[in-house]
Design a protein around this motif. Sequence first.
Motif, short mmCIF file in Angstrom:
data_model
loop_
_atom_site.label_atom_id
_atom_site.label_comp_id
_atom_site.label_asym_id
_atom_site.label_seq_id
_atom_site.Cartn_x
_atom_site.Cartn_y
_atom_site.Cartn_z
N ILE A 24 0.82 -1.21 0.00
CA ILE A 24 0.00 0.00 0.00
C ILE A 24 0.86 1.27 0.00
N VAL A 25 1.80 1.35 0.93
CA VAL A 25 2.58 2.59 1.08
C VAL A 25 3.65 2.73 0.01
N ILE A 110 -7.98 10.35 0.44
CA ILE A 110 -8.65 10.46 1.75
C ILE A 110 -8.72 9.10 2.44
N VAL A 111 -9.16 8.07 1.70
CA VAL A 111 -9.25 6.72 2.28
C VAL A 111 -7.88 6.22 2.70
N TYR A 112 -6.89 6.46 1.84
CA TYR A 112 -5.51 6.07 2.18
C TYR A 112 -5.05 6.75 3.47
N THR A 113 -5.40 8.03 3.63
CA THR A 113 -4.99 8.77 4.83
C THR A 113 -5.50 8.10 6.09
N PHE A 114 -6.78 7.70 6.10
CA PHE A 114 -7.35 7.06 7.29
C PHE A 114 -6.73 5.67 7.52
N SER A 115 -6.47 4.94 6.45
CA SER A 115 -5.84 3.63 6.62
C SER A 115 -4.43 3.78 7.17
N HIS A 116 -3.74 4.80 6.72
CA HIS A 116 -2.36 5.04 7.17
C HIS A 116 -2.33 5.47 8.63
N THR A 253 8.73 5.84 1.55
CA THR A 253 7.46 6.38 1.09
C THR A 253 7.51 6.85 -0.36
N MET A 254 8.63 7.45 -0.76
CA MET A 254 8.71 8.10 -2.07
C MET A 254 9.44 7.25 -3.12
N ALA A 255 9.85 6.03 -2.76
CA ALA A 255 10.68 5.22 -3.65
C ALA A 255 10.04 4.95 -5.01
N THR A 256 8.78 4.50 -5.01
CA THR A 256 8.16 4.16 -6.28
C THR A 256 7.89 5.39 -7.13
N ALA A 257 7.46 6.48 -6.48
CA ALA A 257 7.24 7.72 -7.23
C ALA A 257 8.54 8.20 -7.86
N PHE A 258 9.65 8.05 -7.12
CA PHE A 258 10.97 8.41 -7.62
C PHE A 258 11.35 7.54 -8.82
#
Length: 418
Positions: A24-25, A110-116, A253-258
Motif C-alpha cells: 500500500i505505502v 482520503i481513504v488512504y490517509t485514514f488507513s495510514h 514512502t517516495m521510492a516508487t514515485a521516484f
Amino acid sequence: MKFTTEEKSWILYDCANSAYSLIIVTAILPVYFKFVAGNADVSASDTTAYWGYVSSFSTLIISILAPFLGTLGDYLGNKERFFRYSLFMGVIMTGALFFVPTNQWQLLLIVYTFSHIGYQAANLFYDAFITDVTENERNNLVSSYGFGIGYIGSALLFVVVMVLINTSTFGLVSSTQTIRLVFMMTTLWWLVFSIPMLRNVKQQYGLVKPRSPLKESYHRMIKTLKEIRNYKQVIGFMIAYFFFIDGVDTIVTMATAFGVDMGVKTSTLLLVLLVLNIVAFPCTLIYGWLAQKYGTKIMLLTAISIYFCICIYALFMKTVLDFWILGLLVGSSQGGIQALSRAYFARIIPKKQANEFFGFYNIFGKFSTVLGPILFSITTQLTGHSQLGIASLALFFLLGGFFMLRLKEAPLVQNSKE
C-alpha cells in the motif's frame, strides 16, 4: 534460536503489517494513484508532490496524538484495547480502497490517509509491546527477527501480487480491477497474521487505571514532559532518531514515485522492491546478530552511514542499473536500522511507562517524517528532478549520525528510575 509463544506472536505481527507497508505505502498504491491522477491531467511532478503531502498529513495526525495515546495505553488493559481499535481502523480503511471509483483520485487519497493513520497508531502500541514479550538481553534479536520475518512474509505476498498484476489475474479481469483486488488481499493478509498477536500477547507492565483516565493521562503527560530532561540518554537518542529515521521513512514512502519519474518500468520497479525485501530478510538478522556482538550503537551508526551514501549516490543515477543498486543498498540496511532503533529505545526506558515513552518515540519519529516528504516534494517541484529530492535527505543522516555519536551504548539492565 527458540522463541516463546508471546515472542513468536509479536514477531508475526511484523509479517502482518509489513504487507501494508510494502504494497500500500511503497509499491502498488503510489503507482496506481499516479495512474488515476494522471488520467485527470495532473502532472507527474504534482502527483509525486501530492503523495508526499498526504503522507506527511497522516503522519502529522499521529504525531500530535501519539504522546496522549501512549500515556493512556500504559494503564493495564488499555494497550491491548487501543491496539485492537487502531488495527481494525487500518484494516477496514485498507479494504475500503477496493471500493473507491477509479476516477476519484481525491477520495483515494482520503481513504488512504485514514488507513495510514490506523496503521501507524497500531504500530505505536505494537512497538511498546516489546517490553512485555521479551527481556532486554533478547530484544535486539527479537526486534530484528520481527523486521526480518516481516520482509520475507510481505515478499511472499508480493510475488503473488506481481503474478496477478502481470497476468491481469490470469486474464480474468482488467489490470485496474486486479489492483483493486490486491488491496483486498492485503487487507486479509494483515488481519489473518494479526490473530496470534491478538490472542497471545498481553500487557505485563503497566499502571493501575485511575477513576479518570483521560484527566490523569493528561497530567502524567505534562509531568513526564517536565521530567523527561532527567532521562538524558532518552532525549539524546530521540533527537538522533528524529533525524535519521526521517530520511529512512521518506525514502521508503517516495521510492516508487521516484522510480516512475526516472522512467523505470512498473514491472521492473516491482521486481526491484521484491528483491529489496528478500535481501532485507538476512541483512536484518545479521544486523541483530552483529549488534549482540559489537553493540547496538555501532551498528546503528553503520546503517546511518550507508543511508548517507545512498543519498549521495542518487545524484549520479542515470540508468535502471543505478536504481537496482540503490534498491539493494536500501535493502541491506532498512530493516537493521528500524529494528535496532526499536531495541535500543526499549532498553533505555522504564517498562511500566513503555507506552508513554514509545508515544514520545513515535512523535519524534513521525514528526520527522512530516519534514522529510515535504523537503523531498519541495526540492522536486522547485528543481524538476526527483534525484535532488533524494539527495537533500543526506542532511538528516548527517545530523542523526552526529547526535548518535554522542550517546552511550544502551544498558542491558533497567536503570533505577523505573
